[in-house]
Design an enzyme around this catalytic site. Structure first.
Site, PDB file in Angstrom:
ATOM      1  N   LYS A  44      48.693 -35.750  82.026  1.00 51.38           N
ATOM      2  CA  LYS A  44      47.444 -35.850  81.273  1.00 51.38           C
ATOM      3  C   LYS A  44      46.248 -35.628  82.185  1.00 51.38           C
ATOM      4  O   LYS A  44      46.287 -35.950  83.385  1.00 51.38           O
ATOM      5  CB  LYS A  44      47.327 -37.211  80.584  1.00 51.38           C
ATOM      6  N   ASN A  77      40.499 -48.946  80.187  1.00 47.18           N
ATOM      7  CA  ASN A  77      39.387 -48.283  79.505  1.00 47.18           C
ATOM      8  C   ASN A  77      38.121 -49.120  79.619  1.00 47.18           C
ATOM      9  O   ASN A  77      38.093 -50.278  79.201  1.00 47.18           O
ATOM     10  CB  ASN A  77      39.741 -48.074  78.034  1.00 47.18           C
ATOM     11  N   LYS A 134      41.753 -43.552  83.853  1.00 44.99           N
ATOM     12  CA  LYS A 134      43.146 -43.318  84.224  1.00 44.99           C
ATOM     13  C   LYS A 134      43.424 -43.875  85.622  1.00 44.99           C
ATOM     14  O   LYS A 134      44.401 -44.598  85.835  1.00 44.99           O
ATOM     15  CB  LYS A 134      43.456 -41.819  84.204  1.00 44.99           C
ATOM     16  N   ARG A 177      52.443 -39.368  70.820  1.00 42.42           N
ATOM     17  CA  ARG A 177      51.133 -39.984  71.066  1.00 42.42           C
ATOM     18  C   ARG A 177      50.795 -40.947  69.938  1.00 42.42           C
ATOM     19  O   ARG A 177      50.880 -40.584  68.765  1.00 42.42           O
ATOM     20  CB  ARG A 177      50.037 -38.916  71.186  1.00 42.42           C
ATOM     21  N   ARG A 234      49.215 -48.930  68.720  1.00 39.60           N
ATOM     22  CA  ARG A 234      48.994 -47.632  68.080  1.00 39.60           C
ATOM     23  C   ARG A 234      50.323 -46.883  68.091  1.00 39.60           C
ATOM     24  O   ARG A 234      50.796 -46.466  69.143  1.00 39.60           O
ATOM     25  CB  ARG A 234      47.888 -46.891  68.825  1.00 39.60           C
ATOM     26  N   ARG A 236      46.595 -51.646  72.713  1.00 36.96           N
ATOM     27  CA  ARG A 236      45.254 -51.819  73.270  1.00 36.96           C
ATOM     28  C   ARG A 236      44.959 -53.319  73.298  1.00 36.96           C
ATOM     29  O   ARG A 236      44.904 -53.983  72.263  1.00 36.96           O
ATOM     30  CB  ARG A 236      44.228 -51.080  72.412  1.00 36.96           C
ATOM     31  N   GLU A 295      46.545 -47.522  81.341  1.00 38.09           N
ATOM     32  CA  GLU A 295      45.141 -47.158  81.520  1.00 38.09           C
ATOM     33  C   GLU A 295      44.268 -48.409  81.465  1.00 38.09           C
ATOM     34  O   GLU A 295      44.653 -49.422  80.864  1.00 38.09           O
ATOM     35  CB  GLU A 295      44.665 -46.174  80.444  1.00 38.09           C
ATOM     36  N   ASP A 305      45.445 -50.492  78.183  1.00 43.60           N
ATOM     37  CA  ASP A 305      46.499 -49.824  77.429  1.00 43.60           C
ATOM     38  C   ASP A 305      47.844 -50.196  78.039  1.00 43.60           C
ATOM     39  O   ASP A 305      48.063 -50.007  79.241  1.00 43.60           O
ATOM     40  CB  ASP A 305      46.306 -48.313  77.453  1.00 43.60           C
TER      41      ASP A 305
END
Length: 321
Positions: free
Chosen positions: A167, A290, A132, A240, A232, A217, A288, A280
């Site tokens: 979050k 990752n 994050k 979400r 997504r 992603r 984000e 992301d």
């Protein structure tokens, strides 16, 4: 031929039909490489005669021809203790959370890396790039963001925006994410829960309405983007898009903005030893970075024909050559 060791969760827990690590293993075997697996707790270290050696209790695997459709998807053909130098590449694929056990594993992998074994992603880089918080370095691409444990500061952030997302900093798969606003009577409880009454920092971001079109992603392999992102898309009425929470995955070509973000971050992160990264992106904004165990290989490959796992293993081969 190379020996690849995957440090991951127990292989018995893998869902082969969608697991990116399984796709990597199958691609490696198809190209003539040997595949091994272990869990972080299978790593150990011992000092002797002024040297530190890392030992790995690992299992040699033989993949089924089409592991995504097979049961079992692999066979364990050997199990023994190896030294770090027995492997050409060690791939850290343990899912979050980044807890004490994960930290210990990265420190043991650091010892392996100092002996000349290629460990990806680089253990120090894993520690330095919280998934994050790493996005904060690239604030030119991020939505308005706050990181704090102070509930009054977080409440003010909610007042400053029509809708916000709060979050935790150590979760994955959409776990612990709340979409809320200043008028929400549950806001104090949400902040108390997430911050443990002000004892734990969390992240708040301005809510992006483009989430209805998907949380994309974008995969980077050695600094270069895969040409398709996996959007997504949240179920109707949900906020979400994570596949683990019922989101639908849709592969799409990268947009000009996606490429701008990917081509800016890619070389920087690759230079730091982050060989595989998942960015992301919601709309035009990076949310984000990752670095632990990016996924999406299967979905992109199935929908577009671009074999992400083969491209990944080929990039490893090029690096080893």
């Amino acid at each position: 031929m190379a020996r690849l060791l995957f440090v991951a969760d127990p292989i018995e827990t893998f869902k082969a039909y969608k697991d990116s690590t399984v796709a990597m293993m199958a691609a490696a075997q198809s190209r003539g490489h040997e595949v091994f697996a272990c869990e972080p707790t299978d790593l150990s270290a011992q000092t002797r005669n002024g040297q530190t050696q890392v030992a790995i209790k690992a299992r040699g695997l033989r993949m089924a021809d089409q592991p995504q459709d097979a049961d079992p998807w692999c066979q364990v053909v050997s199990e023994q203790t190896y030294q770090a130098q027995d492997f050409d590449v060690v791939l850290m694929r343990k899912d979050p959370p980044f807890d004490v056990d994960f930290l210990v594993a990265t420190q043991l992998l650091d010892v392996m890396a100092r002996t000349g074994v290629w460990v990806m992603n680089q253990p120090a880089a894993l520690r330095d790039h919280g998934e994050k918080l790493a996005a904060l370095e690239f604030s030119q691409f991020t939505p308005t963001t706050v990181v704090s444990a102070c509930m009054s500061q977080l409440s003010q952030f909610a007042k400053d925006h029509d809708k916000v997302v709060f979050k935790p900093l150590d979760a994955m798969g959409g776990s612990g994410i709340f979409v809320t606003q200043a008028t929400d009577p549950n806001l104090p409880v949400i902040l108390e829960t997430l911050t443990d009454h002000g004892r734990r920092a969390i992240m708040g971001q301005q809510w992006l309405p483009q989430i209805v079109d998907g949380d994309k992603r974008i995969l980077l392999i050695n600094g270069k983007p895969v040409p398709y992102a996996l959007a997504r898309i949240p179920p109707a009425g949900a906020s979400r898009g994570n596949l683990a929470t019922g989101g639908r995955g849709e592969a799409r070509p990268l947009t000009d903005r996606d490429l701008e973000i990917a081509n800016t971050l890619g070389p920087i992160l690759a230079q730091r030893g982050l060989f595989l990264v998942g960015l992301d992106v919601i709309g035009d904004h990076l949310t984000e970075v990752n670095v632990t165990s990016p996924t999406g290989f299967r979905e992109i490959t199935t929908q577009t024909g671009f074999d992400v796992a083969q491209a990944f293993i080929q990039a490893i081969e090029a690096r080893l050559a």
